[in-house]
Design an enzyme around this catalytic site. Structure first.
Site, PDB file in Angstrom:
ATOM      1  N   TYR A   1      19.753  19.498  25.837  1.00  0.00           N
ATOM      2  CA  TYR A   1      20.246  18.518  26.797  1.00  0.00           C
ATOM      3  C   TYR A   1      19.280  18.298  27.955  1.00  0.00           C
ATOM      4  O   TYR A   1      19.489  17.398  28.768  1.00  0.00           O
ATOM      5  CB  TYR A   1      21.614  18.939  27.339  1.00  0.00           C
ATOM      6  CG  TYR A   1      22.727  18.739  26.350  1.00  0.00           C
ATOM      7  CD1 TYR A   1      23.643  17.706  26.501  1.00  0.00           C
ATOM      8  CD2 TYR A   1      22.864  19.576  25.253  1.00  0.00           C
ATOM      9  CE1 TYR A   1      24.666  17.519  25.580  1.00  0.00           C
ATOM     10  CE2 TYR A   1      23.861  19.393  24.330  1.00  0.00           C
ATOM     11  CZ  TYR A   1      24.766  18.365  24.502  1.00  0.00           C
ATOM     12  OH  TYR A   1      25.767  18.181  23.589  1.00  0.00           O
TER      13      TYR A   1
ATOM     14  N   ASP B   1      28.692  29.652  14.187  1.00  0.00           N
ATOM     15  CA  ASP B   1      29.503  29.084  13.120  1.00  0.00           C
ATOM     16  C   ASP B   1      30.716  29.953  12.838  1.00  0.00           C
ATOM     17  O   ASP B   1      31.783  29.442  12.479  1.00  0.00           O
ATOM     18  CB  ASP B   1      28.676  28.861  11.847  1.00  0.00           C
ATOM     19  CG  ASP B   1      27.771  30.025  11.513  1.00  0.00           C
ATOM     20  OD1 ASP B   1      27.306  30.713  12.429  1.00  0.00           O
ATOM     21  OD2 ASP B   1      27.514  30.255  10.320  1.00  0.00           O
TER      22      ASP B   1
ATOM     23  N   ASP C   1      29.200  22.384  23.837  1.00  0.00           N
ATOM     24  CA  ASP C   1      29.703  21.029  23.685  1.00  0.00           C
ATOM     25  C   ASP C   1      30.610  20.944  22.464  1.00  0.00           C
ATOM     26  O   ASP C   1      31.750  20.463  22.520  1.00  0.00           O
ATOM     27  CB  ASP C   1      28.519  20.070  23.548  1.00  0.00           C
ATOM     28  CG  ASP C   1      28.897  18.617  23.787  1.00  0.00           C
ATOM     29  OD1 ASP C   1      30.085  18.325  23.994  1.00  0.00           O
ATOM     30  OD2 ASP C   1      27.991  17.768  23.770  1.00  0.00           O
TER      31      ASP C   1
ATOM     32  N   LYS D   1      23.462  31.444  17.996  1.00  0.00           N
ATOM     33  CA  LYS D   1      22.954  31.344  16.630  1.00  0.00           C
ATOM     34  C   LYS D   1      21.662  32.148  16.546  1.00  0.00           C
ATOM     35  O   LYS D   1      20.647  31.713  15.998  1.00  0.00           O
ATOM     36  CB  LYS D   1      22.726  29.871  16.266  1.00  0.00           C
ATOM     37  CG  LYS D   1      22.502  29.631  14.770  1.00  0.00           C
ATOM     38  CD  LYS D   1      23.707  29.966  13.912  1.00  0.00           C
ATOM     39  CE  LYS D   1      23.428  29.648  12.445  1.00  0.00           C
ATOM     40  NZ  LYS D   1      24.450  30.180  11.553  1.00  0.00           N
TER      41      LYS D   1
END
Length: 475
Positions: free
Chosen positions: A160, A338, A362, A237
């Protein structure tokens, strides 16, 4: 100081000390009405907040609202493409706390996103998104009431930051060439990887300072929660992106076990301590074997590392955290991104505060909001050390603008967050009670009314605000 706006003649400024607000009884708070349905949901929100403050404090406290302009409304006043006028930036900086409706992403102007721009201009590095269920809200999940989490999303870094180059651009092509011919070959772990020459390319910066200041706020928040909710989960992650997302996890643990050592315990430390509590005579090696099920298949060096880890933990915190004392500390653990998407649906009551980077946050905050009724019921705050902006988390929905039908719940609940941030808990509690009771009595706007079984006649946006106020009670 201002070109086209005038501050209220009554009220005082909010100031900040050590990153926390110092709030007068009559704060001046800038508000941005917002684009599209902001024309409907802001008046409803202001009415509810003012009524709650009046009822809670009997005139001893009140908000002096200061209208400022951002988005399409700003262009009407300041001119074409003036989506973010200096007047408004000056006002937000001057008064410290603001609240806003939804804003349109400009087309043709120089700003990619007004929301992102505000976060970056004021260094609002923490996006806070509580996701809890109000009884009676339609949900696609069988037990949405089990989810009660707060997403702490880093707000200024990750992709971002917006550093990217279009496929075929001169600079993009040069960067790919340097990466392919110099930097990747100079990094043995990348082997013979190459970036396709027809790629667009972006940069994903994750800093230690940015990560740790986010986790710091998350832990401070956890310390204020009931004991059973004192938990911070680092979402990442890191199994794939080891030096960005994996580093976020490592830096989070580092902060927790240094700056908050007396108040926190990591999940892995809790296993070590619990093993010794269950068996005071357990050997270091057996303790290591129990915290790592694959211990016997590891190399001797790796086994020794885990044994040493056990020894270090017991030497460092057994006296302060052992014999069950760790159960009264903030538990800090981590989960792969995930995996957490699945677990907030299958095991939602196991989580409390989820601290994560920008992109993961987000996705995750929207997914969690869907479980408890959608973005129409999802509040949000952007908080820094010298400024905070509270906001509706949904879009502008222009086709519904001016029809007095949209759900103002997101902005109203963001107002609740603002009241809590000010320390005005009594007023915040009134709004939560009023909103919860209105929904429980099926007094809802069309988006929820159409999903109820049986369907009910929807209230207008303004009528929903009135219903919330009516449910404040007579106390």
């Amino acid at each position: 100081m201002y070109d086209k706006i005038t501050p209220p003649t009554t009220g005082a400024k909010i100031t900040f000390k050590n990153g926390e607000p110092i709030v007068p009884d009559n704060p001046i708070i800038p508000f941005i009405r917002g684009d599209g349905t902001g024309i409907d949901i802001w008046p409803a929100t202001q009415k509810v907040l003012d009524a709650a403050v009046t009822k809670a404090y009997k005139g001893q406290r009140q908000i002096s609202w200061f209208k400022v302009y951002v988005g399409d409304e700003a262009c009407d006043l300041y001119g074409t493409y003036q989506y973010l006028p200096q007047d408004s930036l000056t006002a937000i900086q001057e008064y410290g706390v603001a609240i806003k409706g939804p804003l349109t992403t400009p087309v043709g102007g120089g700003i990619r996103s007004l929301n992102v721009a505000l976060r970056q201009i004021f260094d609002l590095y923490t996006c806070v998104r509580p996701c809890r269920y109000y009884a009676g809200t339609p949900s696609p999940h069988k037990n949405p009431e089990k989810l009660d989490v707060i997403v702490y999303r880093e707000n200024t870094e990750d992709i971002y930051l917006g550093i990217e180059w279009r496929q075929g651009s001169e600079i993009g092509d040069r960067l790919i060439k340097i990466l392919n011919e110099e930097l990747i070959p100079a990094t043995p772990e990348h082997g013979k990887k190459r970036i396709p020459l027809d790629s667009g390319i972006g940069i994903k910066p994750i800093s230690k300072s940015g990560s740790q200041r986010l986790v710091r706020r998350a832990i401070k928040h956890a310390l204020l929660l009931p004991q059973h909710k004192q938990q911070v989960t680092l979402v990442h992650k890191g199994n794939i992106m080891k030096y960005t997302e994996g580093a976020f996890r490592d830096w989070g643990y580092e902060l927790a076990t240094s700056e908050f050592r007396g108040s926190t315990v990591t999940e892995r430390e809790s296993w070590i301590l619990s093993n010794k509590e269950n068996n005071p005579n357990i050997s270091l090696e057996e303790n290591a074997r129990q915290i790592d099920p694959g211990f016997d298949n590891l190399t001797a060096d790796k086994q020794m590392q885990i044994v040493k880890e056990v020894e270090n933990v017991l030497n460092a915190i057994w006296e302060t955290h052992g014999n069950g004392k760790w159960k009264n500390k903030v538990l800090v653990n981590d989960r792969i991104a995930d995996s957490i998407f699945q677990q907030i649906q299958t095991r939602p009551d196991e989580y409390s505060i989820l601290a994560t980077m920008n992109l993961n946050g987000d996705y995750l905050s929207d997914a969690a909001a869907a479980i408890v009724g959608g973005l129409g019921m999802g509040p949000g705050a952007n908080i820094g050390d010298a400024c905070a902006i509270f906001e509706a988390t949904h879009g502008t929905a222009p086709k519904h603008a001016g029809l007095d039908r949209i759900n103002p719940g997101s902005l109203i609940l963001s107002g609740v967050m603002m009241l809590e941030y000010l320390g005005w808990q009594e007023a915040a509690d009134l709004v939560k009670k009023g909103l919860g009771d209105a929904i429980a009595n099926s007094q809802v706007t069309y988006d929820l009314a159409r999903l109820l079984e049986p369907p009910v006649k929807p209230l207008k946006c303004s009528e929903f605000a009135e219903a919330i106020i009516q449910h404040f009670g007579n106390g």
